[in-house]
Write an enzyme that holds these catalytic residues in place. Structure first.
Site, PDB file in Angstrom:
ATOM      1  N   PHE A  21       1.128 -16.536  20.522  1.00  0.00           N
ATOM      2  CA  PHE A  21       2.032 -16.079  19.687  1.00  0.00           C
ATOM      3  C   PHE A  21       1.710 -14.643  19.402  1.00  0.00           C
ATOM      4  O   PHE A  21       2.654 -13.637  19.492  1.00  0.00           O
ATOM      5  CB  PHE A  21       1.768 -16.838  18.261  1.00  0.00           C
ATOM      6  CG  PHE A  21       2.774 -18.305  18.376  1.00  0.00           C
ATOM      7  CD1 PHE A  21       4.000 -18.087  18.173  1.00  0.00           C
ATOM      8  CD2 PHE A  21       2.053 -19.231  18.934  1.00  0.00           C
ATOM      9  CE1 PHE A  21       4.942 -19.065  18.141  1.00  0.00           C
ATOM     10  CE2 PHE A  21       2.964 -20.509  18.772  1.00  0.00           C
ATOM     11  CZ  PHE A  21       4.182 -20.455  18.343  1.00  0.00           C
ATOM     12  N   GLY A  22       0.505 -14.393  19.441  1.00  0.00           N
ATOM     13  CA  GLY A  22      -0.008 -12.956  19.073  1.00  0.00           C
ATOM     14  C   GLY A  22       0.219 -11.960  20.360  1.00  0.00           C
ATOM     15  O   GLY A  22       0.589 -10.948  20.182  1.00  0.00           O
ATOM     16  N   GLU A 177       1.736 -34.501  11.692  1.00  0.00           N
ATOM     17  CA  GLU A 177       3.082 -34.749  12.466  1.00  0.00           C
ATOM     18  C   GLU A 177       2.954 -35.715  13.785  1.00  0.00           C
ATOM     19  O   GLU A 177       3.785 -36.350  13.915  1.00  0.00           O
ATOM     20  CB  GLU A 177       3.004 -33.246  13.091  1.00  0.00           C
ATOM     21  CG  GLU A 177       3.604 -32.420  11.914  1.00  0.00           C
ATOM     22  CD  GLU A 177       3.975 -30.880  12.364  1.00  0.00           C
ATOM     23  OE1 GLU A 177       4.528 -30.233  11.336  1.00  0.00           O
ATOM     24  OE2 GLU A 177       3.701 -30.338  13.466  1.00  0.00           O
TER      25      GLU A 177
HETATM   26  C1  LIG Z   1      -0.807 -29.211  18.114  1.00  0.00           C
HETATM   27  C2  LIG Z   1      -0.781 -27.992  17.235  1.00  0.00           C
HETATM   28  C3  LIG Z   1       0.227 -27.876  16.243  1.00  0.00           C
HETATM   29  C4  LIG Z   1       0.499 -26.524  15.497  1.00  0.00           C
HETATM   30  N1  LIG Z   1       1.497 -26.379  14.547  1.00  0.00           N
HETATM   31  C5  LIG Z   1       1.777 -25.434  13.915  1.00  0.00           C
HETATM   32  C6  LIG Z   1       2.742 -25.145  12.998  1.00  0.00           C
HETATM   33  O1  LIG Z   1       3.425 -26.006  13.007  1.00  0.00           O
HETATM   34  N2  LIG Z   1       2.856 -23.847  12.618  1.00  0.00           N
HETATM   35  C7  LIG Z   1       2.021 -22.933  12.847  1.00  0.00           C
HETATM   36  O2  LIG Z   1       2.043 -21.874  12.334  1.00  0.00           O
HETATM   37  N3  LIG Z   1       0.906 -23.151  13.593  1.00  0.00           N
HETATM   38  C8  LIG Z   1       1.235 -24.219  14.171  1.00  0.00           C
HETATM   39  N4  LIG Z   1      -0.193 -24.237  15.160  1.00  0.00           N
HETATM   40  C9  LIG Z   1      -1.212 -23.260  15.357  1.00  0.00           C
HETATM   41  C10 LIG Z   1      -0.674 -22.020  16.210  1.00  0.00           C
HETATM   42  O3  LIG Z   1      -0.199 -22.629  17.439  1.00  0.00           O
HETATM   43  C11 LIG Z   1      -1.614 -21.232  16.490  1.00  0.00           C
HETATM   44  O4  LIG Z   1      -2.006 -20.573  15.088  1.00  0.00           O
HETATM   45  C12 LIG Z   1      -1.124 -19.982  17.342  1.00  0.00           C
HETATM   46  O5  LIG Z   1      -0.826 -20.424  18.672  1.00  0.00           O
HETATM   47  C13 LIG Z   1      -2.155 -18.885  17.557  1.00  0.00           C
HETATM   48  O6  LIG Z   1      -1.713 -17.813  18.025  1.00  0.00           O
HETATM   49  P1  LIG Z   1      -2.749 -17.161  19.168  1.00  0.00           P
HETATM   50  O7  LIG Z   1      -1.878 -15.908  19.654  1.00  0.00           O
HETATM   51  O8  LIG Z   1      -3.926 -16.642  18.301  1.00  0.00           O
HETATM   52  O9  LIG Z   1      -3.156 -17.926  20.351  1.00  0.00           O
HETATM   53  P2  LIG Z   1      -2.477 -18.874  21.136  1.00  0.00           P
HETATM   54  O10 LIG Z   1      -0.982 -18.947  20.829  1.00  0.00           O
HETATM   55  O11 LIG Z   1      -3.051 -20.219  21.323  1.00  0.00           O
HETATM   56  O12 LIG Z   1      -2.557 -18.067  22.608  1.00  0.00           O
HETATM   57  C14 LIG Z   1      -3.666 -17.983  23.034  1.00  0.00           C
HETATM   58  C15 LIG Z   1      -3.644 -17.706  24.851  1.00  0.00           C
HETATM   59  O13 LIG Z   1      -4.716 -17.158  25.111  1.00  0.00           O
HETATM   60  C16 LIG Z   1      -4.998 -17.553  26.507  1.00  0.00           C
HETATM   61  N5  LIG Z   1      -6.315 -17.470  26.738  1.00  0.00           N
HETATM   62  C17 LIG Z   1      -7.241 -18.019  26.170  1.00  0.00           C
HETATM   63  N6  LIG Z   1      -8.443 -17.675  26.673  1.00  0.00           N
HETATM   64  C18 LIG Z   1      -8.241 -17.218  27.896  1.00  0.00           C
HETATM   65  C19 LIG Z   1      -9.000 -16.300  28.767  1.00  0.00           C
HETATM   66  N7  LIG Z   1     -10.358 -16.384  28.786  1.00  0.00           N
HETATM   67  N8  LIG Z   1      -8.408 -15.582  29.908  1.00  0.00           N
HETATM   68  C20 LIG Z   1      -6.908 -15.648  29.935  1.00  0.00           C
HETATM   69  N9  LIG Z   1      -6.001 -16.039  28.747  1.00  0.00           N
HETATM   70  C21 LIG Z   1      -6.828 -16.747  28.059  1.00  0.00           C
HETATM   71  C22 LIG Z   1      -4.414 -19.041  26.633  1.00  0.00           C
HETATM   72  O14 LIG Z   1      -3.803 -19.649  27.608  1.00  0.00           O
HETATM   73  C23 LIG Z   1      -3.176 -18.628  25.522  1.00  0.00           C
HETATM   74  O15 LIG Z   1      -1.798 -18.558  26.278  1.00  0.00           O
HETATM   75  C24 LIG Z   1      -0.392 -25.488  15.911  1.00  0.00           C
HETATM   76  C25 LIG Z   1      -1.249 -25.659  16.846  1.00  0.00           C
HETATM   77  C26 LIG Z   1      -1.352 -26.767  17.496  1.00  0.00           C
HETATM   78  C27 LIG Z   1      -2.592 -26.932  18.727  1.00  0.00           C
END
Ligand SMILES: Cc1cc2nc3c(=O)[nH]c(=O)nc-3n(C[C@H](O)[C@H](O)[C@H](O)COP(=O)(O)OP(=O)(O)OC[C@H]3O[C@@H](n4cnc5c(N)ncnc54)[C@H](O)[C@@H]3O)c2cc1C
Length: 420
Positions: A21-22, A177
């Site tokens: 997402f970020g 959920e």
């Molecule tokens: C089952 C579940 C249900 C959820 N439901 C909700 C909801 O209903 N509403 C809500 O707001 N939030 C929900 N969340 C939480 C939400 O998905 C996270 O807060 C959000 O995805 C965080 O975004 P991010 O960009 O920090 O990380 P992420 O979206 O997790 O993205 C991180 C990315 O980094 C990559 N990555 C990690 N380590 C490495 C590495 N070493 N090298 C290369 N790539 C790497 C991963 O592959 C991934 O693509 C849920 C989470 C889960 C697991």
């Protein structure tokens, strides 16, 4: 270094690690800016985690909750995408290190997300299921359907009951959920698929260590959610702490043993493993401590956003939710561009979009702008929000068709046991 490069006419390079997402939001926001963007992820797709439980509970095909990054960003001329797992960062030389190649950066945005936290429960980690990746969801779906098939062949009554007991550990929104979806899978679909099984032998349990589910939600909405789950056939057990899981049996604090071949653990999240490997100061859940501007202390060219960032707002760490990651991406991009223009970065301010959790068909609880919603209205809000946020028109259309089919026919299209 960035300023020197700019003086020489070359645009600065922003490396983004993580296309969740970020990271995806940050990459898109930089599309029309005078920078070079390198986006790295260990997978070639962006995963919509909020709908993962639907892939696990056989509502949706796994590919409907993910989309290839190249397809999303193919029109972005200033971006290169590489599938690469980042192993470390050389902060002195300003290089991101992967097994294949090193990527130099002028600015770095770490958006690496989180991982399941088992809190040292090694049996749960070894034999249970986490719900964090697409592979996790496929594994859970295959396992649940396989348990039903094995139960049809099992002569021993007690072992059959264990195979047909599906437990979820952790009553936060992901656990609620998942349990709600399993309750419907069992009550609406599996009982019809397996009419020979004894009535009531298929069970769904939600085990929560605290005195109530959905921590952080108002008490009356928690109660509503719990009662709705119970109406859908889920046995909710509060103040119930899991101590161990053998793959056949869950052992609870106090000694009680529950026969169950399935335990889906949604009880905790911490930052992705790379956060620890970078040897930066960590806060709770191994999240990397950031300045109010989202920069890493002492490294003004490095930003951390989303689940991996430890940022306190009003004395509490930010929730690990998608809107926080997206808002942090907006702030980090704003600040990088400010630095490129020789201006000072600004502090991040989180605007909470509210609370929302669904408990299956026609049922959800929500608190938005101080107003509480429940039942069909909250469920409609949930449907619209998730459909809008899902990346890609094709995915939205397919998900909508699947949901409509399930809604009208009380059935699931996705019930194949596939090889992983
Ligand atoms: C089952 C579940 C249900 C959820 N439901 C909700 C909801 O209903 N509403 C809500 O707001 N939030 C929900 N969340 C939480 C939400 O998905 C996270 O807060 C959000 O995805 C965080 O975004 P991010 O960009 O920090 O990380 P992420 O979206 O997790 O993205 C991180 C990315 O980094 C990559 N990555 C990690 N380590 C490495 C590495 N070493 N090298 C290369 N790539 C790497 C991963 O592959 C991934 O693509 C849920 C989470 C889960 C697991």
């Amino acid at each position: 270094m960035a300023a020197e490069k700019q003086a020489a006419g070359a645009p600065p390079t922003v490396v983004i690690v993580g296309a969740g997402f970020g990271g995806l939001k940050a990459a898109r926001l930089l599309a029309a800016e005078p920078v070079r963007v390198v986006l790295l992820d260990k997978y070639n797709y962006h995963l919509f985690q909020p709908l993962l439980y639907q892939a696990a509970a056989a509502y949706l095909e796994p590919e409907q909750v993910a989309k290839p990054v190249r397809a999303i960003l193919r029109r972005q001329g200033n971006l290169r995408f590489r599938v690469a797992e980042v192993r470390g960062v050389d902060f002195e030389r300003r290089h991101v290190v992967t097994a294949a190649e090193s990527f130099p950066y002028d600015y770095l945005i770490l958006a690496i997300g989180g991982q399941t936290n088992f809190y040292g429960l090694s049996g749960v980690e070894r034999h249970g299921f986490s719900l964090k990746t697409l592979q996790d969801a496929i594994r859970i779906r295959n396992h649940i359907l396989s348990c039903c098939e094995q139960a049809m062949l099992e002569k021993d009554f007690a072992r059959r009951l264990g195979l047909l007991t599906f437990a979820v550990g952790g009553g936060g929104s992901a656990g609620v959920e998942m349990a709600g979806a399993l309750g419907e899978l069992v009550g609406q679909v599996l009982v019809k698929d397996y009419p020979e099984l004894e009535r009531g032998s298929l069970r769904v349990l939600l085990l929560e260590g605290q005195a109530e589910i959905l921590p952080g939600f108002p008490a009356d909405l928690c109660r509503t959610a719990r009662q709705t789950l119970e109406r859908k056939g889920v046995e909710v057990r509060l103040s119930t702490q899991i101590q161990d899981f053998s793959g056949q049996e869950i052992r609870l604090k106090g000694g009680e043993k529950l026969p169950a071949a399935t335990l889906i653990w949604t009880g905790g999240v911490s930052a992705a493993p790379l956060a620890k490997a970078l040897k930066l100061p960590l806060g709770r859940q191994d999240r990397i401590v950031v300045e109010p501007t989202l920069q890493v202390p002492g490294r003004p060219e490095v930003y951390v956003i989303g689940d991996a960032a430890y940022f306190e707002a009003t004395g509490q760490p930010l929730p690990m939710v998608a809107p926080a990651a997206v808002q942090m991406a907006e702030c980090a991009v704003h600040n990088v561009l400010a630095q490129v223009a020789g201006q000072a970065p600004e502090p991040f301010r989180y605007r909470s979009p509210g609370l929302l959790a669904t408990i299956g068909r026609n049922a959800a609880v929500a608190q938005i702008a101080g107003l509480k919603f429940r039942g069909f209205l909250a469920w409609t809000v949930w449907l619209v929000v998730h459909l809008m946020r899902l990346v890609g028109f094709r995915n939205r259309l397919m998900v909508l068709i699947n949901w409509a089919y399930d809604y009208l026919f009380f059935d699931r299209a996705v019930r194949l046991i596939t090889k992983e």
